[in-house]
Scaffold this active site. Structure first.
Site, PDB file in Angstrom:
ATOM      1  N   PRO A  34       4.734 -12.923  -7.369  1.00 56.76           N
ATOM      2  CG  PRO A  34       6.863 -12.050  -7.173  1.00 56.76           C
ATOM      3  CD  PRO A  34       5.445 -11.769  -6.813  1.00 56.76           C
ATOM      4  CB  CYS A 124       9.901 -15.353   1.201  1.00 52.93           C
ATOM      5  SG  CYS A 124       9.757 -17.148   1.191  1.00 52.93           S
ATOM      6  CE  LYS A 166       3.913  -9.664  -2.848  1.00 49.84           C
ATOM      7  NZ  LYS A 166       3.951 -10.579  -1.693  1.00 49.84           N
ATOM      8  CG  ASN A 228      -0.085  -9.600  -1.594  1.00 56.39           C
ATOM      9  OD1 ASN A 228       0.861 -10.216  -1.115  1.00 56.39           O
ATOM     10  ND2 ASN A 228      -1.002 -10.196  -2.315  1.00 56.39           N
ATOM     11  N   GLY A 229      -3.052  -9.326  -0.142  1.00 54.98           N
ATOM     12  CA  GLY A 229      -3.616 -10.127   0.936  1.00 54.98           C
ATOM     13  C   GLY A 229      -5.124 -10.221   0.862  1.00 54.98           C
ATOM     14  CG  ASP A 230      -7.176 -12.132   3.199  1.00 57.24           C
ATOM     15  OD1 ASP A 230      -6.421 -13.099   2.962  1.00 57.24           O
ATOM     16  OD2 ASP A 230      -7.502 -11.787   4.350  1.00 57.24           O
ATOM     17  N   GLY A 252      -2.118 -12.901  -5.498  1.00 57.81           N
ATOM     18  CA  GLY A 252      -1.386 -14.154  -5.421  1.00 57.81           C
ATOM     19  C   GLY A 252      -2.321 -15.337  -5.470  1.00 57.81           C
ATOM     20  NE  ARG A 253      -2.783 -17.010   0.079  1.00 59.15           N
ATOM     21  CZ  ARG A 253      -3.480 -16.979   1.214  1.00 59.15           C
ATOM     22  NH1 ARG A 253      -3.894 -18.109   1.762  1.00 59.15           N
ATOM     23  NH2 ARG A 253      -3.768 -15.833   1.789  1.00 59.15           N
TER      24      ARG A 253
END
Length: 399
Positions: A34, A124, A166, A228-230, A252-253
Protein backbone atom coordinates in the site's frame (compact mmCIF):
# COMPACT_ATOMS: atom_id res chain seq x y z
CA UNK A 1 8.52 -4.56 -29.60
CA UNK A 2 11.66 -6.25 -28.25
CA UNK A 3 10.05 -6.01 -24.85
CA UNK A 4 11.03 -9.38 -23.41
CA UNK A 5 14.75 -10.02 -23.06
CA UNK A 6 16.47 -12.88 -21.21
CA UNK A 7 17.93 -11.80 -17.91
CA UNK A 8 21.71 -11.46 -17.73
CA UNK A 9 21.67 -13.52 -14.55
CA UNK A 10 22.69 -17.14 -13.96
CA UNK A 11 20.26 -19.97 -14.56
CA UNK A 12 16.71 -19.33 -13.50
CA UNK A 13 15.53 -20.93 -10.28
CA UNK A 14 12.85 -23.55 -10.09
CA UNK A 15 9.32 -22.27 -9.68
CA UNK A 16 8.54 -20.90 -6.22
CA UNK A 17 5.65 -22.19 -4.10
CA UNK A 18 2.40 -20.25 -4.09
CA UNK A 19 1.65 -17.93 -1.19
CA UNK A 20 -1.24 -18.96 1.08
CA UNK A 21 -2.99 -16.23 3.07
CA UNK A 22 -5.99 -17.69 4.84
CA UNK A 23 -8.22 -19.22 2.15
CA UNK A 24 -6.46 -17.37 -0.66
CA UNK A 25 -3.81 -18.95 -2.85
CA UNK A 26 -1.58 -16.38 -4.54
CA UNK A 27 0.18 -18.09 -7.44
CA UNK A 28 3.06 -15.60 -7.55
CA UNK A 29 4.23 -14.87 -3.97
CA UNK A 30 4.18 -11.12 -4.55
CA UNK A 31 2.27 -8.34 -2.78
CA UNK A 32 1.93 -4.75 -3.98
CA UNK A 33 2.61 -2.61 -0.92
CA UNK A 34 0.00 0.00 0.00
CA UNK A 35 1.33 3.44 -0.94
CA UNK A 36 -0.63 6.60 -0.20
CA UNK A 37 -1.57 8.47 -3.35
CA UNK A 38 -0.25 5.64 -5.52
CA UNK A 39 -1.99 2.27 -5.11
CA UNK A 40 -5.45 3.43 -6.08
CA UNK A 41 -7.82 1.30 -8.14
CA UNK A 42 -6.22 2.44 -11.41
CA UNK A 43 -2.62 1.65 -10.47
CA UNK A 44 -3.57 -1.71 -8.98
CA UNK A 45 -5.32 -2.66 -12.22
CA UNK A 46 -2.31 -1.57 -14.28
CA UNK A 47 0.01 -3.74 -12.17
CA UNK A 48 -2.42 -6.68 -12.31
CA UNK A 49 -2.59 -6.41 -16.09
CA UNK A 50 1.19 -6.49 -16.33
CA UNK A 51 1.46 -9.53 -14.07
CA UNK A 52 -1.39 -11.38 -15.78
CA UNK A 53 0.23 -10.83 -19.19
CA UNK A 54 3.19 -12.84 -17.88
CA UNK A 55 0.97 -15.57 -16.46
CA UNK A 56 1.22 -14.42 -12.86
CA UNK A 57 -1.23 -13.63 -10.08
CA UNK A 58 -0.35 -11.49 -7.04
CA UNK A 59 -2.02 -9.64 -4.18
CA UNK A 60 -2.59 -5.91 -4.75
CA UNK A 61 -3.38 -3.87 -1.64
CA UNK A 62 -5.32 -0.60 -1.52
CA UNK A 63 -4.04 2.68 -0.18
CA UNK A 64 -4.15 2.89 3.60
CA UNK A 65 -7.58 3.81 4.97
CA UNK A 66 -8.03 5.04 8.51
CA UNK A 67 -10.44 3.09 10.64
CA UNK A 68 -12.27 6.09 12.04
CA UNK A 69 -12.80 7.59 8.60
CA UNK A 70 -14.29 4.33 7.40
CA UNK A 71 -16.55 4.01 10.42
CA UNK A 72 -17.70 7.60 9.84
CA UNK A 73 -18.42 6.78 6.18
CA UNK A 74 -15.99 9.38 4.89
CA UNK A 75 -16.64 9.66 1.14
CA UNK A 76 -12.97 9.70 0.18
CA UNK A 77 -12.28 6.61 2.29
CA UNK A 78 -15.17 4.76 0.67
CA UNK A 79 -13.75 5.67 -2.75
CA UNK A 80 -10.31 4.38 -1.74
CA UNK A 81 -11.68 0.92 -0.97
CA UNK A 82 -13.44 0.50 -4.31
CA UNK A 83 -12.25 -2.43 -6.39
CA UNK A 84 -12.61 -3.55 -9.98
CA UNK A 85 -15.24 -6.26 -10.59
CA UNK A 86 -12.48 -8.72 -11.51
CA UNK A 87 -10.15 -7.82 -8.66
CA UNK A 88 -9.68 -10.78 -6.34
CA UNK A 89 -8.78 -11.03 -3.58
CA UNK A 90 -10.00 -7.52 -2.79
CA UNK A 91 -7.40 -6.25 -0.35
CA UNK A 92 -7.74 -3.25 1.97
CA UNK A 93 -5.18 -1.85 4.38
CA UNK A 94 -6.46 -0.28 7.60
CA UNK A 95 -4.71 2.07 9.99
CA UNK A 96 -5.91 2.58 13.53
CA UNK A 97 -4.76 3.05 17.10
CA UNK A 98 -7.91 2.12 19.03
CA UNK A 99 -8.91 -1.56 19.04
CA UNK A 100 -12.68 -1.02 19.07
CA UNK A 101 -12.56 1.39 16.15
CA UNK A 102 -10.34 -0.93 14.11
CA UNK A 103 -12.70 -3.83 14.80
CA UNK A 104 -15.71 -1.74 13.77
CA UNK A 105 -13.99 -0.84 10.50
CA UNK A 106 -13.18 -4.50 9.85
CA UNK A 107 -16.84 -5.42 10.45
CA UNK A 108 -17.92 -2.85 7.84
CA UNK A 109 -15.50 -4.33 5.32
CA UNK A 110 -16.56 -7.93 5.83
CA UNK A 111 -20.28 -7.58 6.62
CA UNK A 112 -20.82 -5.29 3.62
CA UNK A 113 -18.69 -7.55 1.40
CA UNK A 114 -16.12 -4.86 0.62
CA UNK A 115 -12.94 -6.90 1.14
CA UNK A 116 -11.57 -10.44 0.96
CA UNK A 117 -8.40 -9.58 2.85
CA UNK A 118 -7.59 -6.95 5.48
CA UNK A 119 -4.06 -5.77 6.19
CA UNK A 120 -3.20 -3.78 9.32
CA UNK A 121 -0.66 -0.96 9.05
CA UNK A 122 2.03 -0.95 11.73
CA UNK A 123 4.77 0.26 9.42
CA UNK A 124 4.05 3.84 8.47
CA UNK A 125 6.93 6.14 9.58
CA UNK A 126 5.28 9.43 8.61
CA UNK A 127 5.34 11.96 11.48
CA UNK A 128 1.61 12.74 11.40
CA UNK A 129 1.00 9.04 12.08
CA UNK A 130 3.75 8.20 14.57
CA UNK A 131 3.25 11.33 16.69
CA UNK A 132 -0.20 9.93 17.53
CA UNK A 133 1.24 6.57 18.50
CA UNK A 134 0.27 4.91 15.23
CA UNK A 135 2.03 3.12 12.41
CA UNK A 136 5.57 2.02 13.19
CA UNK A 137 5.34 3.49 16.71
CA UNK A 138 2.42 1.37 17.86
CA UNK A 139 4.01 -2.09 18.39
CA UNK A 140 6.12 -0.56 21.18
CA UNK A 141 2.92 -0.71 23.22
CA UNK A 142 2.69 -4.48 23.02
CA UNK A 143 -0.63 -4.82 24.80
CA UNK A 144 -2.28 -2.30 22.51
CA UNK A 145 -0.77 -4.01 19.47
CA UNK A 146 -2.12 -7.39 20.61
CA UNK A 147 -5.57 -5.93 21.26
CA UNK A 148 -5.81 -4.33 17.82
CA UNK A 149 -4.69 -7.46 15.97
CA UNK A 150 -6.84 -9.77 18.07
CA UNK A 151 -10.03 -7.71 17.79
CA UNK A 152 -9.53 -7.27 14.04
CA UNK A 153 -9.05 -11.01 13.55
CA UNK A 154 -12.15 -11.82 15.57
CA UNK A 155 -14.23 -9.24 13.69
CA UNK A 156 -13.21 -10.74 10.34
CA UNK A 157 -13.48 -14.40 11.37
CA UNK A 158 -17.25 -14.92 10.80
CA UNK A 159 -16.80 -14.01 7.13
CA UNK A 160 -13.64 -16.10 6.75
CA UNK A 161 -11.61 -13.01 5.82
CA UNK A 162 -7.92 -13.22 6.75
CA UNK A 163 -6.23 -10.36 8.59
CA UNK A 164 -2.52 -9.73 8.10
CA UNK A 165 0.08 -7.42 9.64
CA UNK A 166 2.66 -5.18 7.98
CA UNK A 167 5.27 -3.63 10.26
CA UNK A 168 8.78 -2.21 10.58
CA UNK A 169 11.60 -3.38 12.81
CA UNK A 170 10.73 -0.86 15.50
CA UNK A 171 10.96 2.79 16.41
CA UNK A 172 14.76 2.92 16.14
CA UNK A 173 17.77 0.68 16.72
CA UNK A 174 17.34 1.02 20.47
CA UNK A 175 13.64 0.20 20.45
CA UNK A 176 13.17 -2.85 18.23
CA UNK A 177 9.81 -4.61 18.36
CA UNK A 178 9.52 -6.84 15.30
CA UNK A 179 10.33 -10.22 16.84
CA UNK A 180 7.93 -9.80 19.74
CA UNK A 181 5.31 -8.26 17.45
CA UNK A 182 5.65 -11.18 15.04
CA UNK A 183 5.03 -13.67 17.83
CA UNK A 184 2.07 -11.65 19.11
CA UNK A 185 0.52 -11.28 15.65
CA UNK A 186 0.79 -15.00 14.98
CA UNK A 187 -0.64 -15.79 18.41
CA UNK A 188 -3.60 -13.44 17.86
CA UNK A 189 -4.48 -15.15 14.59
CA UNK A 190 -2.87 -13.01 11.88
CA UNK A 191 -2.70 -14.92 8.59
CA UNK A 192 0.72 -13.53 7.65
CA UNK A 193 3.31 -11.05 8.85
CA UNK A 194 5.24 -8.70 6.55
CA UNK A 195 8.38 -6.86 7.62
CA UNK A 196 9.83 -3.74 6.04
CA UNK A 197 13.38 -4.27 7.19
CA UNK A 198 13.95 -0.71 8.40
CA UNK A 199 13.04 1.15 11.58
CA UNK A 200 10.82 4.20 11.66
CA UNK A 201 13.96 6.28 12.28
CA UNK A 202 15.52 4.85 9.11
CA UNK A 203 12.52 6.14 7.16
CA UNK A 204 13.56 5.11 3.60
CA UNK A 205 17.29 5.70 4.00
CA UNK A 206 20.24 3.37 3.77
CA UNK A 207 19.95 -0.33 3.03
CA UNK A 208 17.17 -2.61 4.24
CA UNK A 209 18.31 -5.08 6.91
CA UNK A 210 17.40 -8.32 5.16
CA UNK A 211 18.90 -10.48 7.95
CA UNK A 212 16.11 -9.14 10.19
CA UNK A 213 13.60 -10.83 7.88
CA UNK A 214 15.47 -14.10 8.34
CA UNK A 215 15.35 -13.65 12.12
CA UNK A 216 11.61 -13.02 11.98
CA UNK A 217 11.16 -16.14 9.87
CA UNK A 218 12.87 -18.13 12.63
CA UNK A 219 10.41 -16.78 15.20
CA UNK A 220 7.16 -16.87 13.19
CA UNK A 221 6.78 -20.43 12.02
CA UNK A 222 3.05 -21.05 11.62
CA UNK A 223 2.09 -18.39 9.05
CA UNK A 224 3.87 -16.87 6.04
CA UNK A 225 6.53 -14.22 6.60
CA UNK A 226 6.89 -11.66 3.82
CA UNK A 227 9.92 -9.47 3.20
CA UNK A 228 9.90 -5.82 2.13
CA UNK A 229 12.67 -3.34 1.40
CA UNK A 230 15.03 -2.63 -1.51
CA UNK A 231 13.35 -4.80 -4.12
CA UNK A 232 14.19 -2.84 -7.27
CA UNK A 233 14.11 -5.79 -9.67
CA UNK A 234 12.79 -9.32 -9.91
CA UNK A 235 16.27 -10.61 -9.24
CA UNK A 236 16.34 -8.61 -6.01
CA UNK A 237 13.16 -10.45 -5.02
CA UNK A 238 14.73 -13.83 -5.70
CA UNK A 239 17.82 -12.76 -3.77
CA UNK A 240 15.71 -11.74 -0.76
CA UNK A 241 13.91 -15.07 -0.69
CA UNK A 242 17.19 -16.96 -1.01
CA UNK A 243 18.88 -14.90 1.71
CA UNK A 244 16.05 -14.86 4.24
CA UNK A 245 13.85 -17.87 3.60
CA UNK A 246 10.79 -15.59 3.49
CA UNK A 247 7.62 -16.92 1.90
CA UNK A 248 7.04 -13.99 -0.42
CA UNK A 249 7.90 -10.38 -1.10
CA UNK A 250 6.16 -7.03 -0.71
CA UNK A 251 7.05 -4.54 -3.44
CA UNK A 252 6.66 -0.81 -2.96
CA UNK A 253 8.85 1.92 -4.45
CA UNK A 254 10.47 -0.46 -6.95
CA UNK A 255 7.38 -0.47 -9.16
CA UNK A 256 6.98 3.32 -9.34
CA UNK A 257 7.00 4.21 -13.02
CA UNK A 258 7.73 0.56 -13.70
CA UNK A 259 4.53 -1.49 -13.36
CA UNK A 260 6.04 -4.11 -15.69
CA UNK A 261 8.14 -5.14 -12.70
CA UNK A 262 5.17 -7.37 -11.85
CA UNK A 263 5.60 -9.18 -15.17
CA UNK A 264 9.26 -9.74 -14.28
CA UNK A 265 8.26 -11.00 -10.84
CA UNK A 266 5.74 -13.42 -12.33
CA UNK A 267 8.43 -14.81 -14.63
CA UNK A 268 11.07 -14.95 -11.90
CA UNK A 269 8.93 -16.84 -9.41
CA UNK A 270 7.81 -19.22 -12.17
CA UNK A 271 11.47 -20.05 -12.78
CA UNK A 272 11.69 -18.25 -16.13
CA UNK A 273 14.61 -16.00 -17.11
CA UNK A 274 12.91 -13.35 -19.26
CA UNK A 275 12.73 -9.75 -18.05
CA UNK A 276 11.01 -6.69 -19.52
CA UNK A 277 13.44 -4.14 -20.91
CA UNK A 278 11.05 -1.65 -22.52
CA UNK A 279 11.94 0.94 -25.07
CA UNK A 280 10.43 4.40 -24.73
CA UNK A 281 7.47 3.60 -27.01
CA UNK A 282 6.28 0.92 -24.61
CA UNK A 283 6.91 3.18 -21.60
CA UNK A 284 4.75 5.95 -23.08
CA UNK A 285 2.01 3.48 -24.04
CA UNK A 286 2.00 2.17 -20.46
CA UNK A 287 1.91 5.69 -19.04
CA UNK A 288 -1.02 6.56 -21.31
CA UNK A 289 -2.84 3.41 -20.16
CA UNK A 290 -2.24 4.61 -16.60
CA UNK A 291 -3.87 7.97 -17.40
CA UNK A 292 -6.85 6.26 -19.01
CA UNK A 293 -7.38 4.05 -15.97
CA UNK A 294 -7.10 7.09 -13.68
CA UNK A 295 -9.72 8.90 -15.75
CA UNK A 296 -12.06 5.93 -15.34
CA UNK A 297 -11.28 5.78 -11.62
CA UNK A 298 -11.95 9.46 -10.94
CA UNK A 299 -14.51 10.05 -13.68
CA UNK A 300 -12.49 13.18 -14.42
CA UNK A 301 -9.77 13.49 -17.06
CA UNK A 302 -8.28 16.62 -15.53
CA UNK A 303 -7.92 14.96 -12.12
CA UNK A 304 -6.37 11.93 -13.82
CA UNK A 305 -3.79 14.13 -15.55
CA UNK A 306 -2.99 15.89 -12.30
CA UNK A 307 -2.51 12.51 -10.64
CA UNK A 308 -0.13 11.22 -13.33
CA UNK A 309 2.17 14.23 -12.92
CA UNK A 310 3.92 12.72 -9.89
CA UNK A 311 4.66 9.57 -11.91
CA UNK A 312 6.33 11.31 -14.87
CA UNK A 313 9.89 11.36 -13.51
CA UNK A 314 9.61 7.71 -12.47
CA UNK A 315 8.39 6.56 -15.91
CA UNK A 316 11.00 8.59 -17.79
CA UNK A 317 13.94 7.69 -15.52
CA UNK A 318 16.94 7.04 -17.75
CA UNK A 319 15.28 8.01 -21.04
CA UNK A 320 16.08 11.11 -23.09
CA UNK A 321 13.01 13.32 -22.90
CA UNK A 322 14.27 16.89 -22.60
CA UNK A 323 13.32 19.59 -20.14
CA UNK A 324 10.47 21.00 -22.23
CA UNK A 325 8.56 17.72 -22.51
CA UNK A 326 9.20 16.74 -18.90
CA UNK A 327 8.04 20.15 -17.67
CA UNK A 328 5.00 20.00 -19.94
CA UNK A 329 3.98 16.59 -18.66
CA UNK A 330 4.28 18.02 -15.16
CA UNK A 331 1.51 20.46 -16.09
CA UNK A 332 -0.56 18.29 -18.46
CA UNK A 333 -4.35 18.66 -18.18
CA UNK A 334 -5.78 16.36 -20.88
CA UNK A 335 -5.08 13.17 -22.80
CA UNK A 336 -4.87 15.26 -25.96
CA UNK A 337 -2.17 17.35 -24.29
CA UNK A 338 -0.39 14.19 -23.16
CA UNK A 339 -0.43 12.84 -26.71
CA UNK A 340 0.85 16.10 -28.18
CA UNK A 341 3.75 16.30 -25.72
CA UNK A 342 4.80 12.67 -26.04
CA UNK A 343 4.66 12.87 -29.85
CA UNK A 344 7.77 15.08 -29.62
CA UNK A 345 9.81 12.25 -28.11
CA UNK A 346 12.03 9.81 -29.95
CA UNK A 347 9.88 6.79 -29.22
CA UNK A 348 12.35 4.44 -30.87
CA UNK A 349 14.76 4.83 -27.96
CA UNK A 350 15.76 1.41 -26.62
CA UNK A 351 15.88 0.49 -22.98
CA UNK A 352 18.69 2.60 -21.48
CA UNK A 353 19.94 -0.03 -19.05
CA UNK A 354 21.35 0.97 -15.68
CA UNK A 355 20.13 4.63 -15.78
CA UNK A 356 16.54 3.30 -15.75
CA UNK A 357 17.13 0.91 -12.87
CA UNK A 358 17.74 1.08 -9.15
CA UNK A 359 16.10 3.08 -6.37
CA UNK A 360 13.21 5.46 -6.95
CA UNK A 361 10.66 7.21 -4.78
CA UNK A 362 11.28 8.38 -1.24
CA UNK A 363 14.76 8.19 0.26
CA UNK A 364 16.30 10.78 2.61
CA UNK A 365 18.29 10.28 5.77
CA UNK A 366 17.63 8.94 9.23
CA UNK A 367 15.45 11.16 11.37
CA UNK A 368 14.16 11.48 14.88
CA UNK A 369 10.77 9.79 15.14
CA UNK A 370 7.88 12.00 16.18
CA UNK A 371 6.18 10.29 19.15
CA UNK A 372 3.63 11.14 21.83
CA UNK A 373 5.25 12.54 24.95
CA UNK A 374 6.58 9.74 27.14
CA UNK A 375 5.74 7.05 24.58
CA UNK A 376 8.99 5.15 25.08
CA UNK A 377 8.85 5.27 28.89
CA UNK A 378 7.07 1.92 29.10
CA UNK A 379 5.68 -0.91 26.98
CA UNK A 380 2.11 -0.64 28.21
CA UNK A 381 -0.34 2.25 28.03
CA UNK A 382 -0.80 4.32 31.15
CA UNK A 383 -3.94 6.36 31.73
CA UNK A 384 -2.77 9.50 29.97
CA UNK A 385 -1.42 7.62 26.97
CA UNK A 386 -4.61 5.56 26.71
CA UNK A 387 -6.71 8.71 26.64
CA UNK A 388 -4.45 10.18 23.99
CA UNK A 389 -4.77 7.08 21.82
CA UNK A 390 -8.56 7.10 22.06
CA UNK A 391 -8.58 10.67 20.78
CA UNK A 392 -5.91 10.15 18.15
CA UNK A 393 -7.68 8.27 15.37
CA UNK A 394 -7.01 10.11 12.14
CA UNK A 395 -10.05 10.98 10.07
CA UNK A 396 -8.34 11.45 6.70
CA UNK A 397 -7.38 8.39 4.69
CA UNK A 398 -4.76 7.81 2.06
CA UNK A 399 -1.98 9.78 3.71
Amino acid sequence: MGLVTPAATPTAPTASPALHIGPHTIASPVVLAPMAGITNQAFRRLCREQMAAAGGDGLFVSEMVTSRALVERNAESLRLIRHDPGEHPRSVQLYGVEPGTVAAAVRILVEEDRADHVDLNFGCPVPKVTRKGGGAALPWKSGLFAAIVGQAVRAAAPAGVPVTVKMRMGVDAGHLTYLEAGRIAEGEGAASVALHARTAADYYSGTADWPAIARLKEVVTGVPVLGNGDIWSADDALAMVAATGCDGVVVGRGCLGRPWLFADLAAAFAGRPERRLPGLRHVIATMRRHVELLADHYGDELRACRDIRKHVAWYLKGYVAGHEVRAGLGLVESLAGFDELTSRLDLDQPYPGEPAEGPRGRSGSQRRVALPEGWLDGRELDGAAAAMVRAAELSVSGG
